[in-house]
Design a protein around this motif. Structure first.
Motif, mmCIF file in Angstrom:
data_model
loop_
_atom_site.group_PDB
_atom_site.id
_atom_site.type_symbol
_atom_site.label_atom_id
_atom_site.label_comp_id
_atom_site.label_asym_id
_atom_site.label_seq_id
_atom_site.Cartn_x
_atom_site.Cartn_y
_atom_site.Cartn_z
ATOM 1 N N ASN A 28 -4.329 -0.796 0.093
ATOM 2 C CA ASN A 28 -4.564 0.937 0.334
ATOM 3 C C ASN A 28 -3.678 0.953 1.771
ATOM 4 O O ASN A 28 -4.909 0.986 2.451
ATOM 5 C CB ASN A 28 -5.759 1.889 -0.050
ATOM 6 N N GLN A 38 -2.392 4.151 2.382
ATOM 7 C CA GLN A 38 -1.513 5.338 1.977
ATOM 8 C C GLN A 38 -2.258 5.581 3.376
ATOM 9 O O GLN A 38 -1.588 7.118 4.223
ATOM 10 C CB GLN A 38 -2.152 6.727 1.114
ATOM 11 N N LYS A 45 -0.150 5.870 6.113
ATOM 12 C CA LYS A 45 1.202 6.198 6.042
ATOM 13 C C LYS A 45 2.334 7.143 7.780
ATOM 14 O O LYS A 45 3.616 6.980 7.462
ATOM 15 C CB LYS A 45 1.708 6.625 4.827
#
Length: 286
Positions: free
Chosen positions: A168, A170, A173
């Motif tokens: 992951n 995210q 980001k």
């Protein structure tokens, strides 16, 4: 700044203040070997009002955040209870686990064993004695039932997340740059993960070492060059932190000069669960 294997390396001498030189107002991710370094680094961070904030992580927290799932992630303190629930009567008898209270030491070594295999990307440990292989077979059987129980309950854990490679990114980001401070202990699994991340982020390793002391391909220390002038260093081995502290206090009483205690054994990875002398508690053995 030099680049090797898509990672950037920068070296500093022992007199340089890494936090002061590296931490900037530009948004970035900063990762530290321990929480004390993280707290010290935050003192040097002075972001502008209403600007995007940098993120600070210990290496342990960062690794945990890297893997996620839609399933509920069980916390470490809940895992022993699930593990105990899948043991059959014969296993509980062999392990001398009479109640939930007896499971915790076995649980720590159980998960530690499979984490060791995972971190070093080992499918098995070869050359085991017959009694050790019997123990491994039992662990594999327990693990299969444990993971099936998690699935039935709709839960997952860090072990399963990493096995399924649920990476992951995210939470990263919004950033372009990831900085690691004086981190020199890289397992094969984490090396591979960093290489995968380096295609999306600029990853910088800041090391307070001589360049020739660090192998950039293997990501490991090969030697350690100390400053020419340094204080007296003594290396001692104790069987417990309590004994280390007692020895330190005794030294402090007898010396007029200032002493500093450095514990070099925060994490020593080994397959303790395969030890012939393994003790689960004062009245149990595996």
């Amino acid at each position: 700044m030099e680049q090797e294997n898509n990672l950037n390396f920068k070296y500093y001498n022992y007199k340089q203040d890494l936090f002061k030189e590296i931490i900037s107002q530009q948004p970035a991710v900063y990762i530290f070997d321990n929480y004390n370094d993280l707290k010290e680094a935050l003192k040097h961070y002075q972001p502008k009002p209403l600007s995007q904030q940098s993120q600070f992580f210990s290496i342990k927290e960062f690794k945990e955040r890297l893997f996620s799932s839609d399933q509920i992630l069980l916390k470490e303190e809940k895992l022993p209870l699930i593990l105990y629930s899948v043991l059959n009567a014969e296993e509980k008898k062999e392990l001398r686990l009479d109640s939930y209270q007896d499971i915790y030491q076995f649980s720590a070594r159980f998960f530690g064993y499979f984490k060791l295999l995972q971190d070093y990307q080992l499918s098995e440990i070869k050359g085991l004695a017959d009694w050790q292989q019997h123990r491994v077979n039992r662990l594999l059987s327990i693990k299969k039932r444990y993971q099936q129980r998690l699935k039935e309950l709709g839960y997952t854990d860090q072990l399963a997340l990493k096995e399924n490679k649920n990476l992951n990114l995210q939470f990263l980001k919004e950033f372009k740059q990831i900085n690691l401070f004086n981190i020199v202990d890289f397992t094969p699994y984490f090396k591979k993960t960093l290489q995968q991340m380096s295609s999306e982020f600029e990853i910088n390793l800041h090391l307070q070492l001589k360049k020739e002391d660090f192998n950039e391909k293997k990501l490991e220390i090969e030697s350690l060059t100390l400053p020419e002038k340094t204080t007296k260093i003594e290396i001692r081995k104790a069987k417990s932190k309590l004994k280390s502290l007692a020895a330190f206090l005794e030294e402090k009483e007898s010396f007029k000069t200032e002493l500093q205690l450095i514990d070099a054994a925060d994490e020593v990875e080994s397959a303790e669960i395969l030890s012939d002398q393994l003790k689960i508690n004062p009245y149990q053995s595996l």
